[in-house]
Design a protein around this motif. Structure first.
Motif, PDB file in Angstrom:
ATOM      1  N   THR A  43     -71.748 -22.915 -94.335  1.00  0.00           N
ATOM      2  CA  THR A  43     -71.816 -21.491 -94.663  1.00  0.00           C
ATOM      3  C   THR A  43     -70.582 -20.773 -94.127  1.00  0.00           C
ATOM      4  OG1 THR A  43     -74.222 -21.567 -94.614  1.00  0.00           O
ATOM      5  CG2 THR A  43     -73.198 -19.392 -94.408  1.00  0.00           C
ATOM      6  N   GLY A  44     -70.203 -21.098 -92.893  1.00  0.00           N
ATOM      7  CA  GLY A  44     -68.991 -20.518 -92.313  1.00  0.00           C
ATOM      8  C   GLY A  44     -67.745 -20.904 -93.085  1.00  0.00           C
ATOM      9  N   LEU A  45     -67.689 -22.151 -93.530  1.00  0.00           N
ATOM     10  CA  LEU A  45     -66.540 -22.604 -94.315  1.00  0.00           C
ATOM     11  C   LEU A  45     -66.435 -21.821 -95.621  1.00  0.00           C
ATOM     12  CD1 LEU A  45     -64.250 -24.767 -94.735  1.00  0.00           C
ATOM     13  CD2 LEU A  45     -65.967 -26.068 -96.002  1.00  0.00           C
ATOM     14  N   PHE A  46     -67.553 -21.659 -96.326  1.00  0.00           N
ATOM     15  CA  PHE A  46     -67.527 -20.898 -97.573  1.00  0.00           C
ATOM     16  C   PHE A  46     -67.114 -19.453 -97.332  1.00  0.00           C
ATOM     17  CE2 PHE A  46     -70.822 -23.945 -99.539  1.00  0.00           C
ATOM     18  CZ  PHE A  46     -69.811 -24.756-100.017  1.00  0.00           C
ATOM     19  N   ALA A  47     -67.647 -18.859 -96.267  1.00  0.00           N
ATOM     20  CA  ALA A  47     -67.284 -17.470 -95.949  1.00  0.00           C
ATOM     21  C   ALA A  47     -65.792 -17.358 -95.658  1.00  0.00           C
ATOM     22  CB  ALA A  47     -68.102 -16.975 -94.763  1.00  0.00           C
ATOM     23  N   ALA A  48     -65.265 -18.320 -94.912  1.00  0.00           N
ATOM     24  CA  ALA A  48     -63.836 -18.292 -94.579  1.00  0.00           C
ATOM     25  C   ALA A  48     -62.983 -18.459 -95.830  1.00  0.00           C
ATOM     26  CB  ALA A  48     -63.512 -19.387 -93.564  1.00  0.00           C
ATOM     27  N   PHE A  49     -63.377 -19.348 -96.726  1.00  0.00           N
ATOM     28  CA  PHE A  49     -62.598 -19.575 -97.946  1.00  0.00           C
ATOM     29  C   PHE A  49     -62.693 -18.392 -98.918  1.00  0.00           C
ATOM     30  CE2 PHE A  49     -61.846 -23.666 -96.401  1.00  0.00           C
ATOM     31  CZ  PHE A  49     -60.928 -24.300 -97.206  1.00  0.00           C
ATOM     32  N   ILE A  50     -63.784 -17.642 -98.851  1.00  0.00           N
ATOM     33  CA  ILE A  50     -63.917 -16.464 -99.707  1.00  0.00           C
ATOM     34  C   ILE A  50     -63.167 -15.277 -99.113  1.00  0.00           C
ATOM     35  CG2 ILE A  50     -65.568 -14.747-100.562  1.00  0.00           C
ATOM     36  CD1 ILE A  50     -67.568 -17.120-100.845  1.00  0.00           C
ATOM     37  N   LEU A  51     -63.347 -15.064 -97.818  1.00  0.00           N
ATOM     38  CA  LEU A  51     -62.745 -13.893 -97.179  1.00  0.00           C
ATOM     39  C   LEU A  51     -61.285 -14.090 -96.787  1.00  0.00           C
ATOM     40  CD1 LEU A  51     -65.711 -12.778 -94.925  1.00  0.00           C
ATOM     41  CD2 LEU A  51     -64.952 -11.769 -97.080  1.00  0.00           C
ATOM     42  N   GLY A  52     -60.877 -15.332 -96.543  1.00  0.00           N
ATOM     43  CA  GLY A  52     -59.506 -15.612 -96.125  1.00  0.00           C
ATOM     44  C   GLY A  52     -58.450 -15.016 -97.045  1.00  0.00           C
ATOM     45  N   ILE A  59     -53.532  -8.200 -94.831  1.00  0.00           N
ATOM     46  CA  ILE A  59     -52.657  -8.309 -93.665  1.00  0.00           C
ATOM     47  C   ILE A  59     -51.194  -8.402 -94.078  1.00  0.00           C
ATOM     48  CG2 ILE A  59     -51.971  -9.819 -91.753  1.00  0.00           C
ATOM     49  CD1 ILE A  59     -54.905 -10.497 -91.363  1.00  0.00           C
ATOM     50  N   SER A  60     -50.918  -9.260 -95.066  1.00  0.00           N
ATOM     51  CA  SER A  60     -49.522  -9.497 -95.446  1.00  0.00           C
ATOM     52  C   SER A  60     -48.983  -8.413 -96.380  1.00  0.00           C
ATOM     53  CB  SER A  60     -49.385 -10.860 -96.125  1.00  0.00           C
ATOM     54  OG  SER A  60     -50.035 -10.854 -97.381  1.00  0.00           O
ATOM     55  N   GLY A  61     -49.877  -7.720 -97.065  1.00  0.00           N
ATOM     56  CA  GLY A  61     -49.440  -6.722 -98.025  1.00  0.00           C
ATOM     57  C   GLY A  61     -48.918  -7.340 -99.310  1.00  0.00           C
ATOM     58  N   SER A  62     -49.186  -8.636 -99.498  1.00  0.00           N
ATOM     59  CA  SER A  62     -48.668  -9.351-100.654  1.00  0.00           C
ATOM     60  C   SER A  62     -49.791 -10.132-101.321  1.00  0.00           C
ATOM     61  CB  SER A  62     -47.565 -10.318-100.198  1.00  0.00           C
ATOM     62  OG  SER A  62     -47.265 -11.246-101.211  1.00  0.00           O
ATOM     63  N   THR A  63     -49.943  -9.958-102.615  1.00  0.00           N
ATOM     64  CA  THR A  63     -50.950 -10.736-103.327  1.00  0.00           C
ATOM     65  C   THR A  63     -50.528 -12.196-103.456  1.00  0.00           C
ATOM     66  OG1 THR A  63     -49.975 -10.094-105.450  1.00  0.00           O
ATOM     67  CG2 THR A  63     -51.814  -8.767-104.630  1.00  0.00           C
ATOM     68  N   GLU A  64     -49.222 -12.455-103.398  1.00  0.00           N
ATOM     69  CA  GLU A  64     -48.738 -13.839-103.487  1.00  0.00           C
ATOM     70  C   GLU A  64     -49.162 -14.664-102.273  1.00  0.00           C
ATOM     71  OE1 GLU A  64     -46.599 -11.214-103.932  1.00  0.00           O
ATOM     72  OE2 GLU A  64     -46.388 -11.344-106.098  1.00  0.00           O
ATOM     73  N   ALA A  65     -49.293 -14.015-101.123  1.00  0.00           N
ATOM     74  CA  ALA A  65     -49.645 -14.733 -99.891  1.00  0.00           C
ATOM     75  C   ALA A  65     -51.149 -14.929 -99.741  1.00  0.00           C
ATOM     76  CB  ALA A  65     -49.103 -13.977 -98.680  1.00  0.00           C
ATOM     77  N   ALA A  66     -51.916 -14.356-100.639  1.00  0.00           N
ATOM     78  CA  ALA A  66     -53.368 -14.401-100.497  1.00  0.00           C
ATOM     79  C   ALA A  66     -53.942 -15.813-100.588  1.00  0.00           C
ATOM     80  CB  ALA A  66     -54.021 -13.509-101.548  1.00  0.00           C
ATOM     81  N   GLY A  67     -53.311 -16.699-101.322  1.00  0.00           N
ATOM     82  CA  GLY A  67     -53.840 -18.052-101.476  1.00  0.00           C
ATOM     83  C   GLY A  67     -53.456 -19.010-100.372  1.00  0.00           C
TER      84      GLY A  67
END
Length: 135
Positions: A43-52, A59-67
């Protein structure tokens, strides 16, 4: 003097065997504990992969860095599979599970600190360790 310091010999004793009912009860309990731990960790892993990615974009201000955090998590899973399986081969499954859970907790703490401190690199480190824990 050396003769007086000689250690007395201690004989190893074997504990008495468990009856079948006690053994079955212990196995059921261990199964429930492992199931609960895996369920919470996943459950924590899924939450981290969704929210990360969402947090990384903010944080970065860049959509390119989101992945990038999700990629760090996937890389962590690959590294963790090698690392944790080698621990399990040498020291048993229990030691590998303990190491994985410990790394997962450290990764989760780093990820939470990253959000609090607005640190992209700390988020990547946390995601990597969360991935390692699930390898």
């Amino acid at each position: 003097m050396i003769g007086a310091m000689r250690a007395s010999r201690v004989e190893a004793t074997t504990p008495p065997p468990l009856d079948q009912e006690t053994l079955q009860r212990l196995r059921r309990r261990a199964t429930r504990v492992i199931f609960a731990g895996v369920a919470l960790g996943t459950t924590g892993l899924f939450a981290a992969f969704i929210l990360g990615p969402l947090v990384a974009g903010d944080i970065s201000g860049s959509t390119e860095a989101a992945g990038i955090p999700a990629a760090a998590g996937v890389a962590g899973v690959a590294v963790g599979a090698l690392f944790l399986s080698s621990i399990m081969a040498r020291r048993g499954r229990g030691a590998g599970l303990e190491a994985g859970y410990l790394l997962g907790v450290v990764g989760a703490v780093l990820a939470v600190l990253a959000v609090e401190m607005l640190s992209f690199w700390l988020l990547l480190a946390g995601m990597l360790l969360i991935g390692v824990a699930h390898g």
